[in-house]
Structures are given as C-alpha cells and as structure tokens.
Design an enzyme around this catalytic site. Sequence first.
Site, mmCIF file in Angstrom:
data_model
loop_
_atom_site.group_PDB
_atom_site.id
_atom_site.type_symbol
_atom_site.label_atom_id
_atom_site.label_comp_id
_atom_site.label_asym_id
_atom_site.label_seq_id
_atom_site.Cartn_x
_atom_site.Cartn_y
_atom_site.Cartn_z
ATOM 1 C CB CYS A 253 81.540 45.578 23.364
ATOM 2 S SG CYS A 253 81.124 45.503 21.622
ATOM 3 C CG LEU A 254 83.551 50.649 20.140
ATOM 4 C CD1 LEU A 254 83.913 50.780 18.416
ATOM 5 C CD2 LEU A 254 83.784 52.280 20.890
ATOM 6 C CD GLN B 52 81.259 46.532 17.148
ATOM 7 O OE1 GLN B 52 82.293 46.082 16.743
ATOM 8 N NE2 GLN B 52 81.108 46.954 18.251
ATOM 9 C CG HIS C 175 85.647 41.912 21.482
ATOM 10 N ND1 HIS C 175 85.427 42.161 22.429
ATOM 11 C CD2 HIS C 175 84.903 42.795 20.546
ATOM 12 C CE1 HIS C 175 84.212 42.966 22.650
ATOM 13 N NE2 HIS C 175 84.174 43.006 21.318
ATOM 14 C CD GLU C 176 86.442 43.771 17.091
ATOM 15 O OE1 GLU C 176 85.337 43.898 16.306
ATOM 16 O OE2 GLU C 176 86.648 44.457 18.070
ATOM 17 C CG HIS D 73 81.542 41.884 17.433
ATOM 18 N ND1 HIS D 73 80.448 42.537 18.031
ATOM 19 C CD2 HIS D 73 82.423 42.597 18.286
ATOM 20 C CE1 HIS D 73 80.427 43.075 18.864
ATOM 21 N NE2 HIS D 73 81.677 43.615 18.957
ATOM 22 N N GLY E 297 88.738 48.130 17.932
ATOM 23 C CA GLY E 297 88.305 47.345 17.075
ATOM 24 C C GLY E 297 86.788 47.370 16.385
HETATM 25 ZN ZN LIG Z 1 82.703 44.592 20.540
#
Ligand SMILES: [Zn+2]
Length: 198
Positions: A107-108, A50, A149-150, A153, A45
């Site tokens: 998380c990226l 991000q 999670h997204e 964000h 995701g």
């Molecule tokens: Zn994340």
Amino acid sequence: MILPILQYGEPILRAKGKRIDEIDDRIRQLAADMIETMHAAHGVGLAAQQIGEGLQLTVLDISAVEDRPSTLKVDGSDVDPRTAMPLVLINPEIDLLGETQVGVEGCLSFPEITGDIERAESAVIRAQNLEGDTIQIEAGGFLARAIQHEHDHLNGILFIDRMRSAEKVALSGRLRRLQKETKRGGRHREALVSEVTL
Ligand SMILES: [Zn+2]
C-alpha cells in the site's frame, strides 16, 4: 501535479469518503493529479483518502503488472484490461463473487510493508466515470484484488485490518514506528517500487 501521499497514522485514512454528487472541473483535476501521483509512485491504485480528500474517488492502472493476470468484462463482454487503464471509479459499489484467494499486497500509505490478504477472486463494480456515466464492470484476478483494496480505502478500511493476526503482530513494531513518524510530520522518501502497491 504530483500530490503528497499520506502515510499510516493520518486520520483521514480512516475516514469514509463522501459521495460525489457533481463531477466538476475540481474532481476532473483531482482524478488527473491522482493518476499522475500513482504513476510517479509506481503504484497500481490510489484512493482519494491517500492524498487527503475524503471522497468516493479512486484511480487504478494495472497495465504494467504482467505476472499476475487480470480479467475485465464491460457490459458482459471481455475487454483487455490494459486498454481500460487508467480506470477512474467514482462512488463505486461492489459485489464480491467467487472463491477467495490469498495474495500479497502493498500500500502506498505503508512504505516497505506487504502482507498476504484474502480477497474475493472476482467482483462486480458499479461506479460513475469522469463523464458521469454509470459503468458496470466485472473484474477478476489481480484487478479484482486491486479494486477491493481501493474500495476499502474509500470506506476507511486499510489492508492491515485484513491481515491475519499473527502477521499483524509481527508487523506491530514497524506499524508503530510508521505512525510515530507520520505524527512527527516525517515522510519516507523512498517509495516501495513494486507492482503490488495500491
Ligand atoms: Zn492502499
């Protein structure tokens, strides 16, 4: 085009995304670039914040995740979640359902950091797709976790905000180092190759 993924410490990760009123060529290109970036980083995701855009736009692809089951209903009918990927959600609204479950997430924007996060086991999501149609889906299992999670964000909420305090304390040194590195303009080259990175 693969875009740079911003790390913890970048202020935009704390920004609430603006609603997208018109789905134009720029948004379509951005979504395509985000999907390419997510795949290149082996993430499941990616939210607009991000890659430096404060917009209500996120992309997901859980089709490579085999050990953590997902369910998906579209208009009340069961759909194989893999056939619906990649998923583009614009202006998503979310209602949480069911019990909560604790599961590991990465998380990226937090290279090499994972944590146990409590999430609702399913969720109903209303969003627009790239065609501008309003879609309503019910997600369960890992897909529900990934969407939560997204969605966080898109509202400037990060998974560390949902960690138990003891876990966050244990990570505090690494988080401080990551913030410092981000402020210096550094970037981790090695992505965390993991099926739980969102
Ligand atoms: Zn994340």
